[in-house]
Design a protein around this motif. Sequence first.
Motif, PDB file in Angstrom:
ATOM      1  N   LEU A 115      12.025  11.572  54.405  1.00 37.39           N
ATOM      2  CA  LEU A 115      11.879  10.168  54.025  1.00 37.39           C
ATOM      3  C   LEU A 115      13.218   9.439  54.078  1.00 37.39           C
ATOM      4  CD1 LEU A 115      10.091   7.885  52.953  1.00 37.39           C
ATOM      5  CD2 LEU A 115      10.549   8.717  50.640  1.00 37.39           C
ATOM      6  N   PHE A 116      14.278  10.131  53.661  1.00 39.16           N
ATOM      7  CA  PHE A 116      15.613   9.520  53.708  1.00 39.16           C
ATOM      8  C   PHE A 116      15.989   9.157  55.137  1.00 39.16           C
ATOM      9  CE2 PHE A 116      20.104  10.387  54.661  1.00 39.16           C
ATOM     10  CZ  PHE A 116      20.706   9.378  53.931  1.00 39.16           C
ATOM     11  N   PHE A 117      15.784  10.095  56.084  1.00 41.11           N
ATOM     12  CA  PHE A 117      16.164   9.816  57.466  1.00 41.11           C
ATOM     13  C   PHE A 117      15.263   8.754  58.092  1.00 41.11           C
ATOM     14  CE2 PHE A 117      18.407  13.956  57.241  1.00 41.11           C
ATOM     15  CZ  PHE A 117      19.620  13.557  57.772  1.00 41.11           C
ATOM     16  N   LEU A 118      14.010   8.698  57.694  1.00 38.70           N
ATOM     17  CA  LEU A 118      13.132   7.649  58.218  1.00 38.70           C
ATOM     18  C   LEU A 118      13.576   6.273  57.714  1.00 38.70           C
ATOM     19  CD1 LEU A 118       9.576   9.271  57.992  1.00 38.70           C
ATOM     20  CD2 LEU A 118      10.974   8.855  60.034  1.00 38.70           C
ATOM     21  N   VAL A 119      13.944   6.184  56.444  1.00 39.88           N
ATOM     22  CA  VAL A 119      14.452   4.911  55.907  1.00 39.88           C
ATOM     23  C   VAL A 119      15.753   4.539  56.603  1.00 39.88           C
ATOM     24  CG1 VAL A 119      15.359   3.777  53.849  1.00 39.88           C
ATOM     25  CG2 VAL A 119      13.311   5.199  53.686  1.00 39.88           C
TER      26      VAL A 119
ATOM     27  N   ALA B 198      15.852  13.374  71.065  1.00 32.27           N
ATOM     28  CA  ALA B 198      14.395  13.224  71.054  1.00 32.27           C
ATOM     29  C   ALA B 198      13.939  12.119  72.004  1.00 32.27           C
ATOM     30  CB  ALA B 198      13.914  12.936  69.630  1.00 32.27           C
ATOM     31  N   MET B 199      14.669  10.996  72.023  1.00 24.37           N
ATOM     32  CA  MET B 199      14.329   9.913  72.944  1.00 24.37           C
ATOM     33  C   MET B 199      14.496  10.354  74.393  1.00 24.37           C
ATOM     34  SD  MET B 199      13.126   7.094  71.706  1.00 24.37           S
ATOM     35  CE  MET B 199      13.482   6.010  73.090  1.00 24.37           C
ATOM     36  N   ARG B 200      15.529  11.155  74.663  1.00 25.43           N
ATOM     37  CA  ARG B 200      15.738  11.627  76.038  1.00 25.43           C
ATOM     38  C   ARG B 200      14.579  12.515  76.479  1.00 25.43           C
ATOM     39  NH1 ARG B 200      15.705  12.054  80.415  1.00 25.43           N
ATOM     40  NH2 ARG B 200      17.317  12.612  81.955  1.00 25.43           N
ATOM     41  N   LEU B 201      14.101  13.386  75.574  1.00 22.11           N
ATOM     42  CA  LEU B 201      12.947  14.223  75.890  1.00 22.11           C
ATOM     43  C   LEU B 201      11.683  13.380  76.053  1.00 22.11           C
ATOM     44  CD1 LEU B 201      13.585  17.218  73.449  1.00 22.11           C
ATOM     45  CD2 LEU B 201      13.905  17.185  75.933  1.00 22.11           C
ATOM     46  N   TRP B 202      11.549  12.360  75.210  1.00 27.70           N
ATOM     47  CA  TRP B 202      10.392  11.467  75.289  1.00 27.70           C
ATOM     48  C   TRP B 202      10.322  10.785  76.655  1.00 27.70           C
ATOM     49  CZ3 TRP B 202       6.005   9.666  72.989  1.00 27.70           C
ATOM     50  CH2 TRP B 202       5.574   8.378  73.313  1.00 27.70           C
ATOM     51  N   ILE B 203      11.468  10.254  77.094  1.00 27.84           N
ATOM     52  CA  ILE B 203      11.511   9.578  78.389  1.00 27.84           C
ATOM     53  C   ILE B 203      11.294  10.581  79.522  1.00 27.84           C
ATOM     54  CG2 ILE B 203      12.990   8.268  79.962  1.00 27.84           C
ATOM     55  CD1 ILE B 203      14.361   7.090  77.470  1.00 27.84           C
TER      56      ILE B 203
ATOM     57  N   LEU C 205      11.793  10.042  65.786  1.00 34.17           N
ATOM     58  CA  LEU C 205      12.852  10.543  64.903  1.00 34.17           C
ATOM     59  C   LEU C 205      12.294  11.561  63.915  1.00 34.17           C
ATOM     60  CD1 LEU C 205      15.706  10.506  63.722  1.00 34.17           C
ATOM     61  CD2 LEU C 205      15.039   8.517  62.353  1.00 34.17           C
ATOM     62  N   ALA C 206      11.110  11.274  63.343  1.00 36.91           N
ATOM     63  CA  ALA C 206      10.497  12.207  62.392  1.00 36.91           C
ATOM     64  C   ALA C 206      10.196  13.541  63.056  1.00 36.91           C
ATOM     65  CB  ALA C 206       9.225  11.593  61.816  1.00 36.91           C
ATOM     66  N   ALA C 207       9.683  13.495  64.277  1.00 31.35           N
ATOM     67  CA  ALA C 207       9.387  14.735  64.998  1.00 31.35           C
ATOM     68  C   ALA C 207      10.661  15.527  65.264  1.00 31.35           C
ATOM     69  CB  ALA C 207       8.669  14.410  66.308  1.00 31.35           C
ATOM     70  N   ALA C 208      11.739  14.825  65.587  1.00 30.03           N
ATOM     71  CA  ALA C 208      13.019  15.501  65.856  1.00 30.03           C
ATOM     72  C   ALA C 208      13.540  16.182  64.595  1.00 30.03           C
ATOM     73  CB  ALA C 208      14.045  14.492  66.379  1.00 30.03           C
ATOM     74  N   ILE C 209      13.458  15.492  63.445  1.00 25.48           N
ATOM     75  CA  ILE C 209      13.946  16.072  62.197  1.00 25.48           C
ATOM     76  C   ILE C 209      13.139  17.312  61.830  1.00 25.48           C
ATOM     77  CG2 ILE C 209      14.260  15.660  59.728  1.00 25.48           C
ATOM     78  CD1 ILE C 209      16.256  14.173  61.491  1.00 25.48           C
ATOM     79  N   VAL C 210      11.820  17.240  61.991  1.00 26.22           N
ATOM     80  CA  VAL C 210      10.968  18.384  61.672  1.00 26.22           C
ATOM     81  C   VAL C 210      11.292  19.566  62.582  1.00 26.22           C
ATOM     82  CG1 VAL C 210       8.586  19.226  61.685  1.00 26.22           C
ATOM     83  CG2 VAL C 210       9.108  16.967  60.733  1.00 26.22           C
ATOM     84  N   PHE C 211      11.446  19.306  63.889  1.00 28.84           N
ATOM     85  CA  PHE C 211      11.727  20.384  64.837  1.00 28.84           C
ATOM     86  C   PHE C 211      13.070  21.048  64.540  1.00 28.84           C
ATOM     87  CE2 PHE C 211      13.508  21.883  68.887  1.00 28.84           C
ATOM     88  CZ  PHE C 211      12.536  22.813  69.234  1.00 28.84           C
ATOM     89  N   VAL C 212      14.095  20.243  64.271  1.00 25.95           N
ATOM     90  CA  VAL C 212      15.419  20.806  63.989  1.00 25.95           C
ATOM     91  C   VAL C 212      15.400  21.576  62.677  1.00 25.95           C
ATOM     92  CG1 VAL C 212      17.831  20.250  63.559  1.00 25.95           C
ATOM     93  CG2 VAL C 212      16.579  19.018  65.323  1.00 25.95           C
ATOM     94  N   ALA C 213      14.624  21.083  61.684  1.00 26.40           N
ATOM     95  CA  ALA C 213      14.503  21.811  60.416  1.00 26.40           C
ATOM     96  C   ALA C 213      13.886  23.183  60.633  1.00 26.40           C
ATOM     97  CB  ALA C 213      13.677  20.999  59.421  1.00 26.40           C
ATOM     98  N   LEU C 214      12.898  23.274  61.520  1.00 23.46           N
ATOM     99  CA  LEU C 214      12.289  24.570  61.825  1.00 23.46           C
ATOM    100  C   LEU C 214      13.270  25.502  62.525  1.00 23.46           C
ATOM    101  CD1 LEU C 214       8.737  23.419  63.005  1.00 23.46           C
ATOM    102  CD2 LEU C 214       9.358  24.471  60.818  1.00 23.46           C
ATOM    103  N   LEU C 215      14.182  24.933  63.319  1.00 31.74           N
ATOM    104  CA  LEU C 215      15.188  25.761  63.987  1.00 31.74           C
ATOM    105  C   LEU C 215      16.115  26.447  63.005  1.00 31.74           C
ATOM    106  CD1 LEU C 215      16.316  23.648  67.084  1.00 31.74           C
ATOM    107  CD2 LEU C 215      14.905  25.710  67.069  1.00 31.74           C
ATOM    108  N   ASN C 216      16.254  25.878  61.783  1.00 28.98           N
ATOM    109  CA  ASN C 216      17.136  26.480  60.789  1.00 28.98           C
ATOM    110  C   ASN C 216      16.675  27.862  60.358  1.00 28.98           C
ATOM    111  OD1 ASN C 216      19.022  24.385  60.605  1.00 28.98           O
ATOM    112  ND2 ASN C 216      17.705  23.219  59.238  1.00 28.98           N
TER     113      ASN C 216
END
Length: 393
Positions: free
Chosen positions: A232-236, A314-319, A336-347
């Motif tokens: 939520l913080f990164f989305l805001v 994420a935008m580069r992959l989207w395009i 952006l939300a999808a990118a944050i979730v994906f990177v969090a899973l990489l942790n």
Amino acid sequence: MSVFPKLITVIAVLALPQIAAAETIQTQNGGDTFYTGGLVSQSIDTKGDTFVTARSARVDGATSGDMHLSGFDVSVDVDVAQDLYAMGATVVIRGTVAEDLSVMAFSARTESGARIGGNARLMGNSVDVEGPVGGALSVIGRDVVLNAQIAGDVRVMAKSLSFGPDATIAGSLTYSSETKIDVPTRVMPADRVTFEKISGSKVFEEWEQVGRDMPALPTFASMMFGFMVTLLFFLVLGALMLGFMPNRLSRMRRSIAAAPGQTLLLGVIGLSVLFGMVPITGLTIVGLPFVPFALLAIVVAWTLGYALGAYSVAMRLWIGMGGADDPSKIARLMILAAAIVFVALLNFIPFVGWVANYTLVLLGIGAMTRFAFEAMIGDTDVALDVDMKPIED
């Protein structure tokens, strides 16, 4: 003032400016005297409190106030009129301390010529007390050797405790160790000795009790709640950036896609400048109040760089997958939300997650560094294109 606020003062005031200066730097402020450098070998005669920080510090002389020292190798042969505080890998005390002594080191030693008028507190892997102590003695260490006259009570926590030929204790002795030892009668009578057994199992039981009182590991619900708050913080943050500076954000995003290697290098430069601000600001002494702002700048730049890097990739992959180059703001927030979730899973992947997160931070800070350079000296890319354009006949 108690020992803990004093030690915090030493860490905050002395540790920050510790860099390998070629020569000793001395300055004064409010009656305090400060020395810093790579190798400080100084004879002092100061009226107020004295602060010394260096890779190697060897100090003699006298001071009428408190003395604070930090360094890798610390040797003190100073007559201190008040308290002495020292931290380092190796700390040796040779002078006279009128009041209290506090030492934290890997190897701590008071030599036979040292005189402590008040209480002495020492912490280290190996601790040798050879100089007399006029007050109480408190020691925490792995290997502790007492070979001095102690006028007050002694409390020791150690793996091994031994006594030299000159050791005498006028007060009581309380020691905590794995096994009970025979304290020589020449040191003190047996009726003033208290043994408290300490073992790995006991420590483990106490740690388990702490764990029952306050869980050490977060529950799954707590982890999910923390992740949702972070998302939520990164989305805001993304909504604010898209709302207030969409053009600049788009320009920085495109600069990452156009030259990722160059942007990564600029990120290293930008992050190095930010981290370098901390010791450089602290070294001036008068700039110490601004050190927290330099640390805050690192946190802010790290957070913004992470968000910008994740969004740009994420935008580069989207395009690349056929998406629109200029989607709606809602679509960008979802990306952006999808990118944050994906990177969090990489942790959850050892090493790979850390490398991915750090790379995103460098890409984002690199884009911001490029933007800052262009704001100061103009658009370098445009100038390069003009200069490199071939001349046609």
